[in-house]
Motif scaffolding. Structure first.
Motif, short mmCIF file in Angstrom:
data_model
loop_
_atom_site.label_atom_id
_atom_site.label_comp_id
_atom_site.label_asym_id
_atom_site.label_seq_id
_atom_site.Cartn_x
_atom_site.Cartn_y
_atom_site.Cartn_z
N ASN A 62 0.83 -1.20 0.00
CA ASN A 62 0.00 0.00 0.00
C ASN A 62 0.87 1.26 0.00
N GLU A 63 1.91 1.26 0.83
CA GLU A 63 2.82 2.41 0.89
C GLU A 63 3.53 2.64 -0.44
N LEU A 64 3.71 1.57 -1.22
CA LEU A 64 4.39 1.69 -2.51
C LEU A 64 3.43 1.96 -3.68
N GLY A 65 2.14 2.14 -3.36
CA GLY A 65 1.17 2.45 -4.40
C GLY A 65 0.42 1.25 -4.95
N PHE A 66 0.53 0.11 -4.30
CA PHE A 66 -0.17 -1.09 -4.74
C PHE A 66 -1.27 -1.48 -3.75
N GLY A 67 -1.97 -0.48 -3.23
CA GLY A 67 -2.97 -0.72 -2.20
C GLY A 67 -4.22 -1.43 -2.66
N ASP A 68 -4.38 -1.57 -3.97
CA ASP A 68 -5.57 -2.25 -4.48
C ASP A 68 -5.36 -3.75 -4.66
N ILE A 69 -4.19 -4.25 -4.34
CA ILE A 69 -3.92 -5.69 -4.41
C ILE A 69 -4.36 -6.33 -3.11
N ARG A 70 -5.08 -7.44 -3.21
CA ARG A 70 -5.56 -8.20 -2.07
C ARG A 70 -4.77 -9.50 -1.97
N PRO A 71 -4.77 -10.15 -0.81
CA PRO A 71 -3.99 -11.39 -0.64
C PRO A 71 -4.26 -12.43 -1.73
N MET A 72 -5.50 -12.63 -2.11
CA MET A 72 -5.81 -13.65 -3.12
C MET A 72 -5.15 -13.33 -4.46
N HIS A 73 -4.96 -12.06 -4.76
CA HIS A 73 -4.35 -11.68 -6.03
C HIS A 73 -2.91 -12.19 -6.12
N GLY A 74 -2.22 -12.24 -4.99
CA GLY A 74 -0.84 -12.74 -5.00
C GLY A 74 -0.76 -14.18 -5.46
N PHE A 75 -1.75 -14.99 -5.06
CA PHE A 75 -1.77 -16.38 -5.51
C PHE A 75 -2.02 -16.45 -7.02
N LEU A 76 -2.88 -15.58 -7.52
CA LEU A 76 -3.13 -15.55 -8.95
C LEU A 76 -1.89 -15.09 -9.71
N PHE A 77 -1.21 -14.05 -9.19
CA PHE A 77 0.01 -13.58 -9.84
C PHE A 77 1.03 -14.71 -9.98
N GLN A 78 1.15 -15.56 -8.96
CA GLN A 78 2.12 -16.65 -9.03
C GLN A 78 1.82 -17.58 -10.20
N GLY A 79 0.55 -17.73 -10.52
CA GLY A 79 0.18 -18.57 -11.66
C GLY A 79 0.50 -17.95 -13.00
N LEU A 80 0.80 -16.68 -13.03
CA LEU A 80 1.11 -15.98 -14.28
C LEU A 80 2.60 -15.89 -14.57
N ILE A 81 3.42 -16.27 -13.59
CA ILE A 81 4.87 -16.20 -13.76
C ILE A 81 5.37 -17.49 -14.39
N PRO A 82 6.23 -17.48 -15.39
CA PRO A 82 6.82 -16.31 -16.02
C PRO A 82 6.13 -15.89 -17.32
N ASP A 83 5.34 -16.80 -17.92
CA ASP A 83 4.87 -16.54 -19.29
C ASP A 83 3.37 -16.37 -19.43
N GLY A 84 2.66 -16.17 -18.34
CA GLY A 84 1.22 -16.02 -18.42
C GLY A 84 0.52 -17.36 -18.31
N ALA A 85 -0.81 -17.32 -18.34
CA ALA A 85 -1.61 -18.53 -18.21
C ALA A 85 -3.00 -18.26 -18.77
#
Length: 158
Positions: free
Chosen positions: A32-55
């Motif tokens: 949030n302090e870095l400007g990413f305050g709209d990211i929620r915990p569940m989004h982090g799990f989704l992001f992991q599924g997109l690394i490195p080439d998308g899904a």
């Protein structure tokens, strides 16, 4: 703040839960302090599924163990905020590939930096050797439970 009943202060499930909550709370406070305050915990799990080439959305449904509708809603939310983009799938003309945008990649880098700082601080508390032993022991337990591998689903279940 109410205190945890004494009988629950030392069982592993409670300790894991409290440690995970503390880690997650600090992560999201710093994001949030870095400007990413709209990211929620569940989004982090989704992001992991997109690394490195998308899904594909279907792959994300399987990975997260949630409904297609829930994944679609998360993707809409993240796309509206500039973290992901849907692109034509390179090998399936009808399909879409979800990829991280520059903003999404910046959020991942910020998360990794924050986690590193938290882990260093935890290492200062218990000592780096004990922290590495804890990591190794947890990995060994998880692999034992999952027949020699880490679980495929990234979503915490409760």
């Amino acid at each position: 703040m109410p205190k945890t009943p004494r009988r629950h202060q030392e069982d592993l499930a409670s300790l894991f839960s409290v440690a995970f909550s503390a880690l997650n709370q600090e992560l999201h406070q710093r994001l949030n302090e870095l400007g990413f305050g709209d990211i929620r915990p569940m989004h982090g799990f989704l992001f992991q599924g997109l690394i490195p080439d998308g899904a594909t959305a279907k792959t994300l449904v399987e990975l997260l163990g949630i409904s297609k509708q829930a994944v679609s809603q998360m993707l809409d939310y993240l796309e509206e905020r500039g973290y992901v983009a849907r692109k034509p799938h390179p090998s399936d003309g009808r399909g879409k590939l979800v990829v991280l945008t520059e903003k999404g990649q910046a959020a991942i880098k910020a998360k990794e930096s924050i986690y590193s700082k938290i882990e260093r601080r935890w290492g200062e508390i218990v000592g780096p050797e004990r922290l590495n032993m804890m990591r190794s022991d947890l990995k060994m337990i998880i692999e034992s439970i999952n027949e020699g591998d880490l679980p495929q689903k990234l979503r915490p279940t409760w």
